[in-house]
Design an enzyme around this catalytic site. Structure first.
Site, PDB file in Angstrom:
ATOM      1  CE  LYS A  97      -3.207   2.637   2.983  1.00  0.00           C
ATOM      2  NZ  LYS A  97      -4.084   2.648   4.170  1.00  0.00           N
ATOM      3  CG  ASP A 155      -5.375   8.021   4.492  1.00  0.00           C
ATOM      4  OD1 ASP A 155      -6.301   8.647   3.922  1.00  0.00           O
ATOM      5  OD2 ASP A 155      -5.572   7.031   5.225  1.00  0.00           O
ATOM      6  CE  LYS A 191      -6.258   9.022   7.977  1.00  0.00           C
ATOM      7  NZ  LYS A 191      -6.908   7.923   8.691  1.00  0.00           N
ATOM      8  CG  ASP A 213      -1.865   5.289   4.819  1.00  0.00           C
ATOM      9  OD1 ASP A 213      -1.719   4.266   5.503  1.00  0.00           O
ATOM     10  OD2 ASP A 213      -2.954   5.611   4.294  1.00  0.00           O
ATOM     11  CG  ASP A 217      -9.640   7.743   6.728  1.00  0.00           C
ATOM     12  OD1 ASP A 217      -8.591   7.669   6.046  1.00  0.00           O
ATOM     13  OD2 ASP A 217      -9.659   7.950   7.947  1.00  0.00           O
ATOM     14  CD  GLU A 241      -6.697   5.340   2.455  1.00  0.00           C
ATOM     15  OE1 GLU A 241      -7.623   5.500   3.264  1.00  0.00           O
ATOM     16  OE2 GLU A 241      -5.556   4.994   2.814  1.00  0.00           O
ATOM     17  NE  ARG A 290     -10.909  -0.939   4.180  1.00  0.00           N
ATOM     18  CZ  ARG A 290     -11.487  -1.117   5.362  1.00  0.00           C
ATOM     19  NH1 ARG A 290     -12.660  -1.711   5.446  1.00  0.00           N
ATOM     20  NH2 ARG A 290     -10.911  -0.707   6.458  1.00  0.00           N
TER      21      ARG A 290
HETATM   22  N1  BES Z   1      -4.168   4.660   6.842  1.00  0.00           N
HETATM   23  C1  BES Z   1      -5.286   4.436   7.667  1.00  0.00           C
HETATM   24  C2  BES Z   1      -5.012   3.463   8.811  1.00  0.00           C
HETATM   25  C3  BES Z   1      -4.029   3.914   9.868  1.00  0.00           C
HETATM   26  C4  BES Z   1      -4.487   4.546  11.001  1.00  0.00           C
HETATM   27  C5  BES Z   1      -2.697   3.654   9.734  1.00  0.00           C
HETATM   28  C6  BES Z   1      -3.592   4.945  11.969  1.00  0.00           C
HETATM   29  C7  BES Z   1      -1.795   4.033  10.714  1.00  0.00           C
HETATM   30  C8  BES Z   1      -2.256   4.690  11.827  1.00  0.00           C
HETATM   31  C9  BES Z   1      -6.448   3.864   6.864  1.00  0.00           C
HETATM   32  O1  BES Z   1      -6.524   4.269   5.557  1.00  0.00           O
HETATM   33  C10 BES Z   1      -7.708   4.314   7.549  1.00  0.00           C
HETATM   34  O2  BES Z   1      -7.908   5.477   7.643  1.00  0.00           O
HETATM   35  N2  BES Z   1      -8.490   3.348   8.017  1.00  0.00           N
HETATM   36  C11 BES Z   1      -9.685   3.644   8.704  1.00  0.00           C
HETATM   37  C12 BES Z   1     -10.715   2.641   8.269  1.00  0.00           C
HETATM   38  C13 BES Z   1     -12.115   2.989   8.701  1.00  0.00           C
HETATM   39  C14 BES Z   1     -12.583   4.241   8.011  1.00  0.00           C
HETATM   40  C15 BES Z   1     -13.002   1.834   8.373  1.00  0.00           C
HETATM   41  C16 BES Z   1      -9.409   3.537  10.207  1.00  0.00           C
HETATM   42  O3  BES Z   1      -8.594   2.719  10.613  1.00  0.00           O
HETATM   43  O4  BES Z   1      -9.983   4.298  10.958  1.00  0.00           O
HETATM   44 ZN    ZN Z   2      -4.683   4.827   4.657  1.00  0.00          ZN
HETATM   45 ZN    ZN Z   3      -7.547   6.126   5.322  1.00  0.00          ZN
END
Ligand code: BES
Ligand code: ZN
Ligand code: ZN
Length: 470
Positions: free
Chosen positions: A235, A240, A247, A258, A317, A319, A321
């Site tokens: 990834k 992000d 966020k 990210d 967010d 994204e 996946r």
């Molecule tokens: N890049 C983030 C996940 C992340 C969070 C990595 C904190 C490192 C530290 C990912 O893209 C994300 O934002 N995931 C969301 C998913 C949710 C919206 C279902 C998350 O983890 O909150």
């Molecule tokens: Zn991300």
């Molecule tokens: Zn994200």
């Protein structure tokens, strides 16, 4: 600073400082026991005592096992770098501890100073590791391979640590191109027009609001008569922001990391090609920036992925996946691999489940999980399995598309993200695939083990160890 393995006994090496790792038992018997005791040194793990006039520095260890030596060596190198000594020497201890020692020194001594205006003056020039009576040839191979892997880990850290205004998807392309030239890898890059031809509707949607074009990078290391063929997928979100599901301000800070999955995959193929392993390795990277704008993809959009599976976007967010869905699909069509491993800073939920120090491992093969767990303990990277189940899978059901990009319940978020990826793994590849969620392990703001502030290079040591022993 150089680290050199020397075919000598430690007493025959000329250097200003001698490094010694001491357990509590060893401290009691030590010739300097009295003075060390007076200095208040109790040989607790990671505590140190520098006897400057004696030219000796001691670090406590709970045992002479790898994990304890790695951590202590990481402490030691910081002390030596802050001193005014030019050279130091240390015993290799043994075959298995040599790796930990070198990792501790190289990874614990890492600093990212690219954006500091004043360069730090470091006096330390050489660290000599004494082979003592251990057979030199074997030790040398271990030493060389450890240096390759540790340098590749720092190479990964360097890219992750760079600021997002500097490292965008196109920068990742140039860095991959450069690596391919230096290490004689094959390199193919699909730019946005190529991604459109490939019908990568999920990946393209994520990058649409960015001023930087998204790209899919494919590097390949192809030795003659490889024993196995491996696809590594990363990834590569160079930033992000969360997109329209923006966020909160505090959560956005550090989101340059990210891209850590992509950078780890670059470090892995670098290490494998430099160790000249007889394994064919393909690295696939989805390089994208998730931003906001008038043309941004939205919650409620329905995307058509490369595999024709339709995806309801409920949160922009989630994204990573979406990007991986298309890259995994492409990877499966392009290479008939024995194993497919993806690395992604995919979910905050993984950190909640396992903590910041453990990578989440997901997949369908118990045997593969077991083998990877072994590589975990060999390499000192901690990993733990998060189990799939049919109930969590149902939470991804969408009323209007084939699948939703978020689960309908908040619990088990790391697993539901893994199950989303699973939807894009073909039936014949189910047992060949493993997903590594490195959201917790890829980056740290508080040093731990041989990790310093910033990127850790998570995954590089683990995969190098796994692939080396295949
Ligand atoms: N890049 C983030 C996940 C992340 C969070 C990595 C904190 C490192 C530290 C990912 O893209 C994300 O934002 N995931 C969301 C998913 C949710 C919206 C279902 C998350 O983890 O909150
Ligand atoms: Zn991300
Ligand atoms: Zn994200």
């Amino acid at each position: 600073m150089n680290i050199k393995l020397v075919e000598k006994n430690i007493s025959d090496i000329d250097s200003e400082v001698t490094i010694e790792f001491l357990t509590k038992d060893e401290l009691r018997e030590h010739r300097e026991a009295k003075i060390l005791e007076r200095a208040g040194f109790k040989a607790e793990q990671d505590t140190t005592c520098f006897l400057y006039e004696r030219g000796a520095v001691f670090c406590g260890v709970e045992s002479k096992k790898s994990d304890d030596i790695r951590s202590a060596a990481a402490v030691m190198i910081k002390i030596l770098k802050a001193s005014n000594f030019k050279s130091a020497k240390v015993s290799a201890l043994g075959k298995s501890t040599l790796t930990a020692l070198v990792e501790g020194l190289v990874l614990g001594g890492y600093e990212f100073n690219e954006y500091k205006s004043e360069s730090k003056k470091i006096v330390l020039e050489n660290i000599f590791i004494a082979a003592n009576d251990i057979e030199f040839a074997t030790l040398e191979t271990i030493f060389d391979e450890t240096l390759i892997v540790a340098s590749a880990t720092n190479f990964t850290r360097d890219i992750v640590n760079r600021a997002p205004q500097e490292v965008n998807p196109q920068t990742l392309c140039s860095l991959a191109q450069k690596l391919s030239e230096e290490n004689s890898l094959e390199c193919e890059i699909l730019q946005e027009n190529d991604l459109a031809k490939e019908n990568m509707g999920a990946m393209l949607a994520v990058g649409r609001a960015s001023v930087h074009g998204s790209a899919l990078i494919h590097l390949a290391y192809k030795p003659n008569n490889p024993k196995k063929v491996i696809s590594l997928v990363g990834k590569g979100l160079t930033y992000d922001s969360g997109g329209l599901s923006l966020k909160p301000a505090a959560s956005m800070v550090t989101m340059k990391m990210d891209k850590a999955g992509a950078c780890a995959v670059l470090g892995m193929i670098k290490a494998v090609s430099e160790m000249k392993l007889d394994i064919e390795v393909h690295a696939f990277i989805g390089a994208v920036e998730n931003m906001v704008g008038g043309n941004a993809y939205k919650p409620d959009d329905v995307l058509v992925s490369r595999s024709k599976t339709t995806i309801e976007v409920r949160n922009t967010d989630a994204e990573g996946r979406l990007v991986l869905a298309d890259v995994l699909d492409y990877a499966q069509d392009t290479v008939n691999a024995d194993y497919i491993f993806d690395f992604a800073t995919l979910t905050g939920a993984c950190m909640i489940a396992l903590g910041q120090y453990t990578t989440g491992l997901m997949g369908h093969s118990h045997k593969l999980k077991h083998d990877i767990a072994r590589a975990g303990s060999d390499s000192g990277e901690m990993i733990s399995s998060l189990p799939f189940n049919k109930h969590l899978k149902k939470l991804l059901k969408s009323e209007i598309a084939d699948i939703s990009n978020t689960a309908s319940k908040p619990y088990g978020g790391a697993i539901t993200a893994g199950l989303f990826l699973d939807k894009f793994i073909r039936e014949e590849n189910k047992k060949k695939w493993m997903h590594f969620d490195i959201a917790g392990t890829a980056y740290t703001e508080t040093p731990w083990d041989c990790n310093v502030y910033g990127a850790t290079g998570a995954g590089v040591r683990l995969m190098s160890s796994y692939l080396k022993n295949l």
